[in-house]
Design an enzyme around this catalytic site. Structure first.
Site, PDB file in Angstrom:
ATOM      1  CG  ASP A  89       3.940   2.659  -5.493  1.00 10.35           C
ATOM      2  OD1 ASP A  89       3.006   2.305  -6.236  1.00 10.35           O
ATOM      3  OD2 ASP A  89       4.736   1.862  -4.976  1.00 10.35           O
ATOM      4  CG  LEU A  99      -1.922  -1.175   1.267  1.00 11.53           C
ATOM      5  CD1 LEU A  99      -2.770  -1.093   2.534  1.00 11.53           C
ATOM      6  CD2 LEU A  99      -2.811  -1.225   0.036  1.00 11.53           C
TER       7      LEU A  99
END
Length: 384
Positions: free
Chosen positions: A173, A126
Site C-alpha cells: 500500500d 483502498l
C-alpha cells in the site's frame, strides 16, 4: 470540492493564515495479488485518483499541530520530545511516521501547522491509511529537506503502521502510494522492491465498487492470517512463502494439512496467488483480457475458499460484476478482506451496464447501498 482545495481552504480557516504548500498522496487499488506482500511475494496495484491532501506551513518551533478536517479533531505533539501514542487512533499514523523519520534523521525537529483531508473511503480496502502515512512522510521530507527516497518513506509508513499503530500490514500500500505511475499498473516484487509498470489496457476502465461493509484490520483476523502464513513458512523451512514453488507445495501439502489445516489453506492461496500475479502481467502485456479475467476470478475464489477473507455481500457483488462484464475483463475482491471493495477491469462500453446491474440488485439483496467509483491510475505522492 477536491481534497487539495478543501485542505487549503480549511487550513486558512483553522490556522488564520495561508498554507505554504500542499501534498497529495493517492490511495490504491490492487488488481491482483492479495495478502502476498507480507509473504515477500508479488502484487499488481495502481495508485488511484482518490487520496489524502495535506496543506502545511513551517512554524518557528518544534511543535506539529495537525488538524483532521474530516472529523474536526486536532492533535499536537513536540518533535523535541519522545513521541508517544495519542488517544486519537488517526493521530498515531501521523505520530508514528514522524517518530520513525526521526530515527533515520535525528536532526529533524521542524515544527509545522497541518490540515489534512481525504476522499478515500475509510475501512474500504483502498488504503486510506497508507495515503495518510505517505502524505505525512512527504510533508516531513519537504519541511526538513530530508535525504529520504520515496521508497524509504514507504517503508517508514509500513514501520509506523506495524509498530506504532499495531497492524501487521505488508509494504504494497505504501509503495503504491509513493511510487504509482499515471496510466500504469505496477507489479511490485515485495522482496526486492523492484517495480514493473504495465499500461492499463486501452478501452478499459477501472471500476471500484464499495460494498459499504466496513472492516477494521488492526485486531484479529488479519494478524491471524499472517501468523498462519508464518507457520507454513517455518514448516517449509523458508524465510517466506514466496520461496515455496507449486511443486514443492504439492509434494508436502498432505503433511502440512495434517499438522495445521488453516496454515495449509493459507499457504495454498499465497503460493497460487503469486503465480497468478506473474501470469497477469503477461496477460496484460499481450492484451489478453480473457486470461486476465480468469486470473481475477481464480484469485477471488482462492480468497473465498482458502484464505477465507470474503463475506457474502462481497461474493454477491463479484458474481453480479462477472455477469455484467462477461469474458473480456474481470472482477474480484480487493484489499484486506471482511468487507470493503471489489475491483473490476471493464470494457468502457460496459461501464454503465455494470453500474445498472449492481444498482438494480445489490441493495435489494443485502439491504446496503453500494458506492460506485470509476478510477484512473495516477502518479504517486507529489507536491501540488
Amino acid at each position: 470540492m477536491k481534497p487539495q482545495q478543501l485542505a487549503t481552504q480549511k487550513f486558512s480557516e483553522h490556522c488564520g493564515y495561508s498554507a505554504a504548500q500542499t501534498v497529495f498522496a493517492p490511495g490504491r487499488v490492487n488488481i491482483i495479488g492479495e495478502h502476498t506482500d507480507y509473504n515477500d511475494g508479488f502484487v499488481m496495484p495502481c495508485a488511484i485518483n482518490y487520496g489524502m491532501a495535506v496543506s502545511f506551513s513551517k512554524r518557528d518551533d518544534s511543535v506539529w499541530r495537525v488538524y483532521a478536517i474530516d472529523i474536526d479533531e486536532q492533535d499536537e505533539f513536540d518533535l523535541s520530545r519522545p513521541i508517544e501514542p495519542s488517544e486519537h487512533k488517526w493521530a498515531n499514523y501521523v505520530r508514528g511516521v514522524v517518530k520513525y523519520i526521526q530515527e533515520k534523521c535525528p536532526e529533524f525537529k521542524q515544527g509545522a501547522d497541518l490540515a489534512m483531508t481525504s476522499d478515500v473511503p475509510m475501512s474500504s480496502g483502498l488504503s486510506s491509511s497508507a495515503a495518510l502515512e505517505i502524505s505525512i512522510g512527504k510533508t516531513a521530507r519537504v519541511l526538513g529537506d530530508l535525504p529520504l527516497s520515496l521508497t524509504e518513506i514507504a517503508l517508514i509508513g509500513q514501520q509506523a503502521e506495524n509498530k506504532f499503530v499495531g497492524a501487521n500490514c505488508g509494504n504494497m500500500d505504501q509503495l503504491t502510494s509513493a511510487l504509482g505511475q499515471k496510466d500504469q499498473v505496477i507489479m511490485i516484487d515485495c522482496r526486492s522492491l523492484d517495480i514493473t509498470p504495465t499500461p492499463v489496457p486501452h478501452g478499459y476502465s477501472i471500476a471500484i465498487i464499495n460494498s459499504n461493509v466496513k472492516h477494521d484490520l488492526v485486531t484479529g483476523e488479519y494478524n491471524s492470517r499472517r501468523q498462519e502464513c508464518e507457520f507454513a513458512a517455518r514448516f517449509f523451512g523458508v524465510k517466506a512463502l514466496r520461496d515455496v514453488t507449486s511443486e514443492r507445495f504439492i509434494e508436502r501439502a498432505a503433511e502440512l494439512q495434517a499438522q495445521n489445516e488453516l496454515a495449509y489453506k493459507r499457504a495454498k492461496h499465497i503460493i497460487s496467488e503469486n503465480q497468478r500475479v506473474l501470469e497477469a502481467v503477461e496477460a496484460l502485456k499481450a492484451n489478453d483480457m480473457v486470461k486476465l479475467g480468469q486470473l481475477m476470478a481464480g484469485s477471488h475464489d482462492s480468497m473465498r475458499d482458502d484464505f477465507e477473507i470474503t463475506i457474502p455481500e462481497i461474493d454477491y457483488l463479484v458474481e453480479l460484476a462477472q455477469v455484467a462484464i462477461g469474458k473480456n475483463g474481470g472482477a474480484r475482491m480487493t484489499g484486506g478482506g471482511f468487507g470493503g471493495c471489489i475491483v473490476c477491469l471493464v470494457p468502457d462500453e460496459k461501464v454503465e451496464h455494470l453500474r445498472r446491474i449492481i444498482a438494480d440488485n445489490y441493495e435489494k439483496q443485502t439491504g446496503i447501498k453500494e458506492t460506485f467509483h470509476l478510477c484512473t491510475a495516477c502518479d504517486g505522492v507529489h507536491l501540488i
